[in-house]
Motif scaffolding. Structure first.
Motif, short mmCIF file in Angstrom:
data_model
loop_
_atom_site.label_atom_id
_atom_site.label_comp_id
_atom_site.label_asym_id
_atom_site.label_seq_id
_atom_site.Cartn_x
_atom_site.Cartn_y
_atom_site.Cartn_z
N THR A 12 39.63 41.41 53.40
CA THR A 12 40.22 40.19 52.84
C THR A 12 40.61 40.45 51.38
O THR A 12 40.13 41.40 50.75
N ASP A 13 41.45 39.60 50.88
CA ASP A 13 41.85 39.69 49.47
C ASP A 13 40.62 39.56 48.56
O ASP A 13 40.51 40.25 47.55
N GLU A 14 39.72 38.69 48.96
CA GLU A 14 38.51 38.47 48.16
C GLU A 14 37.63 39.73 48.15
O GLU A 14 37.05 40.08 47.12
N ALA A 15 37.55 40.40 49.29
CA ALA A 15 36.79 41.66 49.35
C ALA A 15 37.45 42.72 48.48
O ALA A 15 36.76 43.49 47.79
N LEU A 16 38.77 42.74 48.47
CA LEU A 16 39.48 43.68 47.60
C LEU A 16 39.18 43.40 46.14
O LEU A 16 38.95 44.33 45.35
N ARG A 75 36.39 28.42 43.82
CA ARG A 75 37.47 27.72 43.13
C ARG A 75 38.83 27.92 43.78
O ARG A 75 39.80 27.30 43.37
N GLY A 76 38.91 28.78 44.80
CA GLY A 76 40.19 29.01 45.46
C GLY A 76 40.27 30.41 46.04
O GLY A 76 39.32 31.19 45.95
N THR A 77 41.42 30.72 46.60
CA THR A 77 41.60 32.03 47.21
C THR A 77 42.04 33.06 46.18
O THR A 77 42.54 32.72 45.10
N ALA A 78 41.88 34.31 46.53
CA ALA A 78 42.32 35.40 45.67
C ALA A 78 43.83 35.34 45.47
O ALA A 78 44.33 35.57 44.37
N LEU A 83 48.41 34.52 41.91
CA LEU A 83 49.69 33.87 41.65
C LEU A 83 49.61 32.93 40.45
O LEU A 83 50.60 32.76 39.72
N ALA A 84 48.46 32.35 40.20
CA ALA A 84 48.28 31.52 39.00
C ALA A 84 48.37 32.40 37.75
O ALA A 84 48.98 31.99 36.75
N VAL A 85 47.79 33.59 37.81
CA VAL A 85 47.89 34.52 36.68
C VAL A 85 49.35 34.86 36.42
O VAL A 85 49.82 34.83 35.27
N VAL A 86 50.10 35.17 37.46
CA VAL A 86 51.51 35.50 37.34
C VAL A 86 52.28 34.31 36.75
O VAL A 86 53.10 34.47 35.83
#
Length: 108
Positions: A12-16, A75-78, A83-86
């Motif tokens: 998963t993205d979170e695991a990454l 707080r949300g998905t990875a 995308l918030a950072v971008v």
């Protein structure tokens, strides 16, 4: 395009992000492969400039590398976090291009 990191395909993205927090550059490469184009597309929609969009994406992924340990799944998905950072970096760059600091903008 063949994935150079097949053992990470199922993660998963979170695991990454967890691996990135432990300085696993292969995990960052996989995350970039998954979201680099989307991140660029978002930056370009905000900025309308190829060079600035590329810079924003590079800065965003560097930020992910440095701050992955601060990601909080509650707080949300990875994907949303990335995308918030971008988006935030894109808006900041757009403001800098206009010569305005974030504090000079009206609150409307």
């Amino acid at each position: 395009m063949e994935n150079s990191y097949p053992n990470m395909d199922g993660l998963t993205d979170e695991a990454l992000l967890g691996l990135i927090a432990r300085a696993d550059d292969d995990a960052l490469a996989v995350l970039y492969d998954r979201y680099g184009k989307l991140a660029y597309s978002l930056a370009y929609r905000v900025l309308g400039n190829v060079h600035d969009s590329e810079d924003v994406v590079q800065e965003a992924f560097l930020n992910v590398w440095r701050m992955a340990a601060t990601f909080a799944e509650r707080r949300g998905t990875a994907r949303t976090w990335l995308l918030a950072v971008v988006h935030h970096r894109s808006v900041d760059m757009a403001r800098r291009r206009r010569g305005q600091s974030p504090r000079e903008l009206p609150l409307e």
